[in-house]
Design a protein around this motif. Structure first.
Motif, PDB file in Angstrom:
ATOM      1  N   MET A   1      -8.844 -14.266  16.393  1.00 43.02           N
ATOM      2  CA  MET A   1      -9.408 -14.489  14.331  1.00 43.02           C
ATOM      3  C   MET A   1      -8.689 -13.475  13.982  1.00 43.02           C
ATOM      4  N   VAL A   2      -7.644 -14.110  12.939  1.00 41.74           N
ATOM      5  CA  VAL A   2      -7.111 -12.705  12.143  1.00 41.74           C
ATOM      6  C   VAL A   2      -7.981 -13.351  10.901  1.00 41.74           C
ATOM      7  N   GLU A   3      -8.293 -12.450  10.111  1.00 43.69           N
ATOM      8  CA  GLU A   3      -9.436 -12.336   8.500  1.00 43.69           C
ATOM      9  C   GLU A   3      -8.802 -11.509   7.599  1.00 43.69           C
ATOM     10  N   GLY A   4      -9.006 -11.485   6.253  1.00 45.53           N
ATOM     11  CA  GLY A   4      -8.622 -11.257   5.076  1.00 45.53           C
ATOM     12  C   GLY A   4      -9.103 -12.305   4.063  1.00 45.53           C
ATOM     13  N   ASN A   5      -8.124 -11.773   2.961  1.00 46.52           N
ATOM     14  CA  ASN A   5      -8.084 -12.286   1.318  1.00 46.52           C
ATOM     15  C   ASN A   5      -6.897 -11.703   0.741  1.00 46.52           C
ATOM     16  N   ASP A   6      -6.208 -12.220   1.593  1.00 49.94           N
ATOM     17  CA  ASP A   6      -4.923 -11.196   1.353  1.00 49.94           C
ATOM     18  C   ASP A   6      -3.928 -12.797  -0.008  1.00 49.94           C
ATOM     19  N   ALA A   7      -4.920 -14.079   0.451  1.00 51.86           N
ATOM     20  CA  ALA A   7      -4.886 -14.981  -1.172  1.00 51.86           C
ATOM     21  C   ALA A   7      -5.585 -15.912  -1.396  1.00 51.86           C
ATOM     22  N   VAL A   8      -5.844 -16.048  -2.533  1.00 55.37           N
ATOM     23  CA  VAL A   8      -7.236 -16.823  -2.894  1.00 55.37           C
ATOM     24  C   VAL A   8      -6.440 -18.354  -2.953  1.00 55.37           C
ATOM     25  N   HIS A   9      -7.993 -19.115  -2.745  1.00 57.66           N
ATOM     26  CA  HIS A   9      -7.065 -20.405  -3.091  1.00 57.66           C
ATOM     27  C   HIS A   9      -8.755 -20.928  -3.646  1.00 57.66           C
ATOM     28  N   ARG A  10      -7.859 -21.818  -4.030  1.00 56.33           N
ATOM     29  CA  ARG A  10      -9.295 -23.200  -4.336  1.00 56.33           C
ATOM     30  C   ARG A  10      -9.297 -24.504  -3.737  1.00 56.33           C
ATOM     31  N   SER A  11     -10.495 -24.384  -3.860  1.00 51.44           N
ATOM     32  CA  SER A  11     -11.058 -26.173  -2.620  1.00 51.44           C
ATOM     33  C   SER A  11     -10.308 -27.912  -3.873  1.00 51.44           C
ATOM     34  N   ARG A  12      -9.901 -28.410  -2.721  1.00 52.57           N
ATOM     35  CA  ARG A  12      -9.419 -29.248  -3.469  1.00 52.57           C
ATOM     36  C   ARG A  12     -10.592 -30.279  -4.531  1.00 52.57           C
ATOM     37  N   ASP A  13     -11.661 -30.741  -3.628  1.00 52.02           N
ATOM     38  CA  ASP A  13     -13.194 -31.047  -3.973  1.00 52.02           C
ATOM     39  C   ASP A  13     -13.607 -30.558  -5.987  1.00 52.02           C
ATOM     40  N   LEU A  14     -14.088 -30.068  -5.060  1.00 51.46           N
ATOM     41  CA  LEU A  14     -15.432 -28.950  -6.228  1.00 51.46           C
ATOM     42  C   LEU A  14     -14.299 -27.858  -6.557  1.00 51.46           C
ATOM     43  N   GLY A  15     -13.349 -27.360  -6.330  1.00 54.15           N
ATOM     44  CA  GLY A  15     -12.670 -26.400  -7.589  1.00 54.15           C
ATOM     45  C   GLY A  15     -13.239 -24.886  -7.198  1.00 54.15           C
ATOM     46  N   VAL A  16     -14.077 -24.597  -4.997  1.00 54.35           N
ATOM     47  CA  VAL A  16     -14.388 -23.200  -5.528  1.00 54.35           C
ATOM     48  C   VAL A  16     -13.347 -22.778  -4.757  1.00 54.35           C
ATOM     49  N   ASP A  17     -12.767 -21.360  -4.512  1.00 55.78           N
ATOM     50  CA  ASP A  17     -11.893 -20.606  -4.640  1.00 55.78           C
ATOM     51  C   ASP A  17     -12.983 -19.456  -2.957  1.00 55.78           C
ATOM     52  N   PHE A  18     -11.541 -19.903  -2.004  1.00 54.74           N
ATOM     53  CA  PHE A  18     -11.768 -19.277  -1.561  1.00 54.74           C
ATOM     54  C   PHE A  18     -11.075 -18.049  -0.584  1.00 54.74           C
ATOM     55  N   ALA A  19     -10.554 -17.339   0.357  1.00 52.95           N
ATOM     56  CA  ALA A  19      -9.713 -16.991   0.474  1.00 52.95           C
ATOM     57  C   ALA A  19      -8.919 -16.721   1.735  1.00 52.95           C
ATOM     58  N   THR A  20      -7.714 -16.444   2.436  1.00 55.78           N
ATOM     59  CA  THR A  20      -7.185 -15.790   3.949  1.00 55.78           C
ATOM     60  C   THR A  20      -6.723 -15.426   3.638  1.00 55.78           C
ATOM     61  N   PRO A  21      -6.363 -14.652   4.780  1.00 58.84           N
ATOM     62  CA  PRO A  21      -5.187 -13.963   5.512  1.00 58.84           C
ATOM     63  C   PRO A  21      -3.888 -13.674   4.944  1.00 58.84           C
ATOM     64  N   LYS A  22      -2.904 -13.228   4.784  1.00 55.70           N
ATOM     65  CA  LYS A  22      -1.422 -13.172   5.000  1.00 55.70           C
ATOM     66  C   LYS A  22      -1.121 -14.075   5.432  1.00 55.70           C
ATOM     67  N   VAL A  23       0.116 -14.715   6.131  1.00 50.16           N
ATOM     68  CA  VAL A  23       0.155 -15.888   7.061  1.00 50.16           C
ATOM     69  C   VAL A  23       1.583 -14.887   7.514  1.00 50.16           C
ATOM     70  N   ASN A  24       1.228 -14.635   9.012  1.00 50.02           N
ATOM     71  CA  ASN A  24       2.338 -14.141   9.548  1.00 50.02           C
ATOM     72  C   ASN A  24       2.766 -15.067  10.615  1.00 50.02           C
ATOM     73  N   LEU A  25       3.986 -15.225   9.974  1.00 53.82           N
ATOM     74  CA  LEU A  25       4.982 -17.049  10.885  1.00 53.82           C
ATOM     75  C   LEU A  25       5.088 -16.631  12.077  1.00 53.82           C
ATOM     76  N   ASP A  26       5.819 -15.491  12.624  1.00 57.91           N
ATOM     77  CA  ASP A  26       5.934 -15.284  14.052  1.00 57.91           C
ATOM     78  C   ASP A  26       5.286 -15.563  15.119  1.00 57.91           C
ATOM     79  N   ALA A  27       3.717 -15.399  14.645  1.00 57.66           N
ATOM     80  CA  ALA A  27       2.823 -15.330  15.156  1.00 57.66           C
ATOM     81  C   ALA A  27       2.714 -16.993  15.446  1.00 57.66           C
ATOM     82  N   LEU A  28       2.911 -18.158  14.957  1.00 58.77           N
ATOM     83  CA  LEU A  28       2.465 -19.436  15.115  1.00 58.77           C
ATOM     84  C   LEU A  28       3.546 -20.433  15.323  1.00 58.77           C
ATOM     85  N   VAL A  29       4.859 -19.368  15.584  1.00 55.97           N
ATOM     86  CA  VAL A  29       5.852 -20.746  16.607  1.00 55.97           C
ATOM     87  C   VAL A  29       5.958 -19.437  18.349  1.00 55.97           C
ATOM     88  N   HIS A  30       6.135 -20.277  19.188  1.00 58.90           N
ATOM     89  CA  HIS A  30       6.107 -20.842  20.234  1.00 58.90           C
ATOM     90  C   HIS A  30       7.415 -20.969  21.114  1.00 58.90           C
TER      91      HIS A  30
END
Length: 455
Positions: A1-30
């Protein structure tokens, strides 16, 4: 579980903001140099683990599910009661009999998932075939919070290495399921085969790196036309697209419905049930009803259908209003005289629109367009490869329609009122998905009996 607020996004339907951690591309590839974690885990053990995870998801004290429901209620068009039901209903898929039947329907010989299955052809050539564990990127849909659960289960059954791209309308349910599994056994091969993250769809800084055959075999994409088109531009040799693209479902009602008041009431109730699925957000929800009737008969049916639609089936109370553009479209039709008739109100509670041709907008939020035809065969010109489910009344008419519907491109025919849950293991969108997920590998091992040399 990786947590963080490096990037802020907006939800599609109601326009509510939510934050996500920075994406570590190396960790996503097997790495392809390493075997998939699930490759040599027996299918029976995988199913047992999924069943245990399903039981944990149903536990009222599961903190991840409760947090998921709370957060989704803030970003979703669906009322909280529907979100809660959808997530918990999805756990019914995590049943041993269901998962076993899904595998058996998708694979003529499920042994191919666990081992190299030997065969000898009629010329004596020996070989071994395996449904090899694939590497998959999943672009998940945002209209059903249960799809993350189902996608994880299906991916585990084929022993895939997976990256799930979550939608802005639901960046929570997939994480809740993965965290539940990790709590059972964080080092289990199923858990080690899954990653779920959010990035904004179309972000080339991420997609042009990840969507490559060096890392993944296929992308399994759900969504609207724009989402599918965005993914399709990355498709090339060695990187395939399995697309669950936009679909529209319809209903067909025969002239027999006017033989009695009871038949009209029954058909209208079944029709309304199909229209109302997930507040008409799901692909299986009916949007157009073709009925063998003249205008007067069709109006009679629409009046009853609108009443049935306006019944609160979910206990959600006051619905969200229709988008202004859709409401204006409906109110304009109300003023257009004999060519159209509108029953009910454009308030999100349910409305039926009678016309001689389908309306040129997409019916949403318990809106049904009832199109009168002299014969249901006339409706076939409106059936195409984007037509998913067709509900038919009376039921005995189904056999006479199914070949024509299949020829037009439709993918599923059901009794009116049964558009919802499908038969376990049946094709979805005209394919057996798990059969397409895997990497089919052949090992050929020579010939047992050689033919004599030609003379």
């Amino acid at each position: 579980m990786v947590e963080g607020n490096d990037a802020v996004h907006r939800s599609r339907d109601l326009g509510v903001d939510f934050a996500t951690p920075k994406v570590n591309l190396d960790a996503l590839v097997h790495p392809r140099t390493e075997l998939p974690p699930l490759l040599n885990v027996p299918l029976a053990e995988i199913i047992d683990f999924l069943v245990e995870a399903g039981q944990r998801l149903c536990d009222p004290s599961n903190p991840y599910v409760e947090a998921c429901i709370e957060r989704m209620a803030r970003v979703s068009l669906q009322p909280r009661s529907v979100i809660e039901f959808t997530i918990k209903d999805a756990t019914n898929y995590l049943d041993k009999k269901v998962l076993t039947e899904v595998v058996e329907q998708n694979f003529p010989n499920p042994r191919a998932l666990d081992e190299w299955v030997p065969r000898t052809d009629h010329q004596g050539r020996r070989s071994f075939v395996r449904a090899y564990a694939p590497r998959l990127v999943h672009v998940l849909p945002g209209n059903s919070p249960g799809m993350g659960i189902r996608s994880i289960a299906q991916s585990a059954l084929v022993k895939a290495v997976n990256l799930f791209k979550m939608p802005s309308a639901d960046p929570f349910s997939t994480v809740a399921f993965l965290r539940t599994m990790a709590e059972i056994d964080a080092d289990h091969p199923v858990v080690r085969s899954m990653s779920a993250i959010y990035w904004r769809g179309g972000d080339e800084a991420i997609e042009r790196i990840l969507f490559r055959p060096q890392y993944f075999d296929k992308v399994v994409a759900w969504g609207g036309g724009d989402a599918i088109d965005n993914v399709a531009k990355y498709i090339g040799p060695g990187f395939q697209l399995i697309s669950f693209d936009p679909k529209t479902s319809i209903s067909m009602v025969g002239r027999e419905v006017f033989e009695s008041e009871a038949a009209i009431a029954e058909a209208a109730e079944l029709n309304a049930s199909d229209i109302s699925i997930l507040d008409q957000e799901a692909c299986v929800a009916s949007r157009f009803t073709f009925i063998e009737a003249d205008a007067e008969q069709a109006d009679r049916y629409c009046r009853i259908l609108a009443d049935r639609l306006r019944i609160d089936r979910t206990g959600q109370g006051t619905p969200r209003p229709l988008d202004l553009d859709l409401k204006e479209e409906i109110e304009t039709l109300r003023l257009m005289g004999d060519d159209y008739a509108v029953f009910g109100a454009a308030d999100g509670r349910g409305v039926a629109i009678r016309s001689e041709d389908p309306v040129d907008f997409h019916p949403l939020r318990k809106t049904s367009n009832v199109v009168s035809v002299r014969d249901l065969s006339e409706a076939m010109k409106y059936v195409n490869v984007a037509t998913q489910t067709v509900g038919v009344y009376p039921f005995h008419r189904m056999a006479g329609l199914r070949d024509h519907l299949a020829s037009g491109g439709a993918q599923r025919i059901v009794r009116l009122g049964e558009a919802g849950p499908s038969s376990i293991g049946n094709p979805h969108d005209a394919m057996y998905p798990l059969h397409r997920f895997v990497h089919w590998m052949a090992h050929e091992d020579g010939c047992e009996v050689r033919s004599p040399p030609a003379t």
